[in-house]
Design a protein around this motif. Structure first.
Motif, PDB file in Angstrom:
ATOM      1  N   SER A 173     -43.096  37.143  -6.557  1.00 21.09           N
ATOM      2  CA  SER A 173     -44.679  37.256  -7.015  1.00 21.09           C
ATOM      3  C   SER A 173     -44.788  35.460  -8.038  1.00 21.09           C
ATOM      4  O   SER A 173     -45.046  34.796  -8.040  1.00 21.09           O
ATOM      5  CB  SER A 173     -45.386  37.836  -7.206  1.00 21.09           C
ATOM      6  N   GLY A 174     -43.318  35.491  -8.623  1.00 23.77           N
ATOM      7  CA  GLY A 174     -43.340  34.176  -9.277  1.00 23.77           C
ATOM      8  C   GLY A 174     -42.907  33.145  -8.325  1.00 23.77           C
ATOM      9  O   GLY A 174     -43.873  31.816  -8.398  1.00 23.77           O
ATOM     10  N   VAL A 175     -42.048  33.759  -7.394  1.00 20.36           N
ATOM     11  CA  VAL A 175     -42.289  32.070  -6.647  1.00 20.36           C
ATOM     12  C   VAL A 175     -43.386  32.241  -5.592  1.00 20.36           C
ATOM     13  O   VAL A 175     -43.285  30.666  -5.323  1.00 20.36           O
ATOM     14  CB  VAL A 175     -40.731  32.424  -5.775  1.00 20.36           C
ATOM     15  N   SER A 176     -43.398  32.982  -5.110  1.00 25.96           N
ATOM     16  CA  SER A 176     -44.899  32.796  -4.351  1.00 25.96           C
ATOM     17  C   SER A 176     -45.871  32.216  -4.813  1.00 25.96           C
ATOM     18  O   SER A 176     -46.713  30.837  -4.102  1.00 25.96           O
ATOM     19  CB  SER A 176     -45.150  34.050  -3.794  1.00 25.96           C
ATOM     20  N   ALA A 177     -46.242  32.037  -6.329  1.00 23.79           N
ATOM     21  CA  ALA A 177     -47.384  31.134  -6.454  1.00 23.79           C
ATOM     22  C   ALA A 177     -47.138  29.564  -6.282  1.00 23.79           C
ATOM     23  O   ALA A 177     -47.783  29.463  -7.186  1.00 23.79           O
ATOM     24  CB  ALA A 177     -46.802  31.991  -8.357  1.00 23.79           C
ATOM     25  N   VAL A 178     -45.943  29.444  -6.593  1.00 20.33           N
ATOM     26  CA  VAL A 178     -45.651  28.386  -6.610  1.00 20.33           C
ATOM     27  C   VAL A 178     -45.448  27.333  -5.287  1.00 20.33           C
ATOM     28  O   VAL A 178     -44.790  26.310  -5.378  1.00 20.33           O
ATOM     29  CB  VAL A 178     -44.483  27.773  -8.096  1.00 20.33           C
ATOM     30  N   LEU A 179     -45.241  28.040  -4.371  1.00 20.88           N
ATOM     31  CA  LEU A 179     -45.127  27.341  -3.110  1.00 20.88           C
ATOM     32  C   LEU A 179     -46.464  26.953  -2.124  1.00 20.88           C
ATOM     33  O   LEU A 179     -47.291  26.930  -2.715  1.00 20.88           O
ATOM     34  CB  LEU A 179     -44.706  28.590  -2.216  1.00 20.88           C
ATOM     35  N   PRO A 180     -46.162  25.692  -1.230  1.00 23.43           N
ATOM     36  CA  PRO A 180     -44.906  25.596  -1.038  1.00 23.43           C
ATOM     37  C   PRO A 180     -44.009  24.620  -1.858  1.00 23.43           C
ATOM     38  O   PRO A 180     -44.347  23.770  -3.280  1.00 23.43           O
ATOM     39  CB  PRO A 180     -45.001  24.945   0.480  1.00 23.43           C
ATOM     40  N   LEU A 181     -42.314  24.620  -1.653  1.00 26.00           N
ATOM     41  CA  LEU A 181     -41.279  23.284  -2.259  1.00 26.00           C
ATOM     42  C   LEU A 181     -41.907  22.319  -1.927  1.00 26.00           C
ATOM     43  O   LEU A 181     -41.786  22.068  -0.541  1.00 26.00           O
ATOM     44  CB  LEU A 181     -40.416  23.283  -1.810  1.00 26.00           C
ATOM     45  N   ASP A 182     -42.418  20.917  -2.685  1.00 24.63           N
ATOM     46  CA  ASP A 182     -42.156  20.115  -2.209  1.00 24.63           C
ATOM     47  C   ASP A 182     -41.220  19.095  -2.186  1.00 24.63           C
ATOM     48  O   ASP A 182     -41.434  18.222  -1.163  1.00 24.63           O
ATOM     49  CB  ASP A 182     -42.243  18.807  -3.838  1.00 24.63           C
ATOM     50  N   VAL A 183     -39.610  19.477  -2.779  1.00 22.86           N
ATOM     51  CA  VAL A 183     -38.550  19.160  -2.725  1.00 22.86           C
ATOM     52  C   VAL A 183     -38.031  19.984  -2.726  1.00 22.86           C
ATOM     53  O   VAL A 183     -38.179  21.242  -4.049  1.00 22.86           O
ATOM     54  CB  VAL A 183     -38.424  18.391  -4.036  1.00 22.86           C
ATOM     55  N   CYS A 184     -36.203  20.299  -1.753  1.00 23.34           N
ATOM     56  CA  CYS A 184     -35.855  21.444  -1.967  1.00 23.34           C
ATOM     57  C   CYS A 184     -34.419  20.681  -1.935  1.00 23.34           C
ATOM     58  O   CYS A 184     -34.151  19.652  -0.593  1.00 23.34           O
ATOM     59  CB  CYS A 184     -36.192  21.902  -0.922  1.00 23.34           C
ATOM     60  N   VAL A 185     -33.698  20.385  -2.446  1.00 25.20           N
ATOM     61  CA  VAL A 185     -31.974  20.620  -2.894  1.00 25.20           C
ATOM     62  C   VAL A 185     -31.400  21.358  -2.197  1.00 25.20           C
ATOM     63  O   VAL A 185     -30.933  22.505  -3.495  1.00 25.20           O
ATOM     64  CB  VAL A 185     -31.364  19.577  -3.723  1.00 25.20           C
ATOM     65  N   LEU A 186     -30.935  21.643  -1.808  1.00 23.38           N
ATOM     66  CA  LEU A 186     -29.330  22.674  -0.767  1.00 23.38           C
ATOM     67  C   LEU A 186     -28.376  22.462  -1.386  1.00 23.38           C
ATOM     68  O   LEU A 186     -27.531  21.383  -1.440  1.00 23.38           O
ATOM     69  CB  LEU A 186     -29.328  22.679   0.041  1.00 23.38           C
ATOM     70  N   GLY A 187     -26.879  22.983  -1.496  1.00 19.03           N
ATOM     71  CA  GLY A 187     -25.985  22.655  -1.575  1.00 19.03           C
ATOM     72  C   GLY A 187     -25.391  23.591  -0.401  1.00 19.03           C
ATOM     73  O   GLY A 187     -25.715  24.143   0.879  1.00 19.03           O
ATOM     74  N   MET A 188     -24.022  23.109   0.260  1.00 16.21           N
ATOM     75  CA  MET A 188     -23.299  23.964   1.354  1.00 16.21           C
ATOM     76  C   MET A 188     -22.130  24.701   1.243  1.00 16.21           C
ATOM     77  O   MET A 188     -20.855  23.673  -0.165  1.00 16.21           O
ATOM     78  CB  MET A 188     -23.340  23.395   2.252  1.00 16.21           C
ATOM     79  N   GLY A 189     -21.670  25.446   0.979  1.00 17.30           N
ATOM     80  CA  GLY A 189     -20.324  26.495   0.748  1.00 17.30           C
ATOM     81  C   GLY A 189     -19.572  25.672   2.183  1.00 17.30           C
ATOM     82  O   GLY A 189     -19.455  25.274   3.396  1.00 17.30           O
ATOM     83  N   ALA A 190     -17.844  26.156   2.242  1.00 16.78           N
ATOM     84  CA  ALA A 190     -17.534  25.992   2.756  1.00 16.78           C
ATOM     85  C   ALA A 190     -17.296  26.444   4.322  1.00 16.78           C
ATOM     86  O   ALA A 190     -16.697  26.780   5.992  1.00 16.78           O
ATOM     87  CB  ALA A 190     -15.676  25.163   2.652  1.00 16.78           C
ATOM     88  N   ASP A 191     -17.824  27.413   3.837  1.00 19.92           N
ATOM     89  CA  ASP A 191     -17.928  28.498   4.806  1.00 19.92           C
ATOM     90  C   ASP A 191     -19.522  28.294   5.820  1.00 19.92           C
ATOM     91  O   ASP A 191     -19.902  29.427   6.993  1.00 19.92           O
ATOM     92  CB  ASP A 191     -18.162  30.320   4.659  1.00 19.92           C
ATOM     93  N   MET A 192     -19.989  26.926   5.728  1.00 21.80           N
ATOM     94  CA  MET A 192     -21.277  27.212   5.794  1.00 21.80           C
ATOM     95  C   MET A 192     -22.476  28.083   5.621  1.00 21.80           C
ATOM     96  O   MET A 192     -23.871  27.591   6.236  1.00 21.80           O
ATOM     97  CB  MET A 192     -21.441  27.204   7.696  1.00 21.80           C
ATOM     98  N   HIS A 193     -23.050  28.471   4.440  1.00 22.05           N
ATOM     99  CA  HIS A 193     -23.800  29.243   3.645  1.00 22.05           C
ATOM    100  C   HIS A 193     -24.811  27.475   3.478  1.00 22.05           C
ATOM    101  O   HIS A 193     -23.916  27.021   3.169  1.00 22.05           O
ATOM    102  CB  HIS A 193     -23.021  30.327   2.796  1.00 22.05           C
ATOM    103  N   THR A 194     -25.615  28.503   3.096  1.00 20.02           N
ATOM    104  CA  THR A 194     -26.892  27.453   1.821  1.00 20.02           C
ATOM    105  C   THR A 194     -27.300  28.851   1.315  1.00 20.02           C
ATOM    106  O   THR A 194     -27.960  29.773   1.930  1.00 20.02           O
ATOM    107  CB  THR A 194     -27.551  26.573   2.385  1.00 20.02           C
ATOM    108  N   ALA A 195     -28.107  28.057  -0.188  1.00 18.29           N
ATOM    109  CA  ALA A 195     -28.516  29.232  -0.495  1.00 18.29           C
ATOM    110  C   ALA A 195     -27.326  29.938  -1.103  1.00 18.29           C
ATOM    111  O   ALA A 195     -26.068  29.768  -0.943  1.00 18.29           O
ATOM    112  CB  ALA A 195     -29.957  29.012  -0.688  1.00 18.29           C
TER     113      ALA A 195
END
Ligand code: 6PG
Length: 225
Positions: free
Chosen positions: A117-139
């Motif tokens: 519920s905390g997250v839902s209240a602030v969506l949508p994201l204006d800016v989302c920066v993502l990392g990536m692992g060597a196994d191609m995961h993100t977040a």
């Protein structure tokens, strides 16, 4: 905006990304009076945070959240929340509002509804920066995660718990529709191993084998050797 920017050095990478994110947050603040920024944890983003925290923005109206968190208390040096507090929520950015992706409990499931519920209240994201692992995961959407299909679904809840062989502790992660729904998506990667994984993800056939693929087309990717 999408595309792949290769910077001459890691110093240029972190400064360059911070400049772009600052401009996009400023645009959202001008348009809506508020802005929401999601950022990754892990070992890569601290120098990016060190630049961004000095940005001359109306930080009191900026909401910051993590793209994913390890289910560990803030006293742990594996806590992404701790990384954020120590590196981003300082100087000018100390006025920003943090929406948590962790709460002390026995299991992530115990606090899931609250965090959702905390997250839902602030969506949508204006800016989302993502990392990536060597196994191609993100977040924390890992190729072999227990709730992988659920996190990739168009109707996924905004936050899901995640357990995966490559993750030493349970995680909480924003899900694919939240990441894809951001106004601006950036991928931050450094080093040849990550570049190779990024290229491998382009060639992958499914999101299940290469979760970074969910945002690969829409994202601006920022890279340095
Ligand atoms: C985490 C992350 C994760 C991270 C990638 C890359 O908690 O680990 O948020 O998704 O962005 O694993 O991590 P590194 O930057 O440490 O390589």
């Amino acid at each position: 905006m999408s595309g792949f920017t290769k910077y001459d050095s890691r110093a240029d990478l972190f400064k360059g990304l911070a400049d772009v994110v600052e401009a996009q947050l400023r645009a959202a603040l001008t348009q809506n009076g508020r802005a929401t920024l999601a950022v990754p944890g892990g070992t890569t983003p601290a120098p990016f945070f060190e630049h961004l925290r000095h940005a001359d923005l109306d930080w009191a109206n900026v909401t910051v959240l993590l793209t994913d968190e390890r289910f560990v208390p803030e006293t742990s040096d594996r806590s992404n929340t701790r990384l954020l507090r120590e590196n981003l929520l300082q100087d000018r950015a100390s006025k920003a509002v943090l929406v948590p992706l962790y709460q002390p409990a026995d299991t992530p499931e115990d606090v899931l509804t609250n965090l959702q519920s905390g997250v839902s209240a602030v969506l949508p994201l204006d800016v989302c920066v993502l990392g990536m692992g060597a196994d191609m995961h993100t977040a924390s959407i890992f190729p072999e995660a227990d709730l992988l299909a659920e996190a990739l679904a168009d109707d996924a809840p905004v936050v899901l718990p995640m357990r995966a062989p490559n993750a030493p502790e349970p995680r909480l992660t924003l899900t694919a529709p939240v990441l894809r729904g951001a106004g601006n998506v950036h991928i931050l990667i450094a080093g040849a191993e990550k570049q190779a994984a990024f290229d491998q993800a382009w060639a992958a056939k499914t999101f299940m084998e290469a979760p970074i693929k969910i945002v690969q087309e829409q994202a601006q990717t920022h890279y340095a050797d």
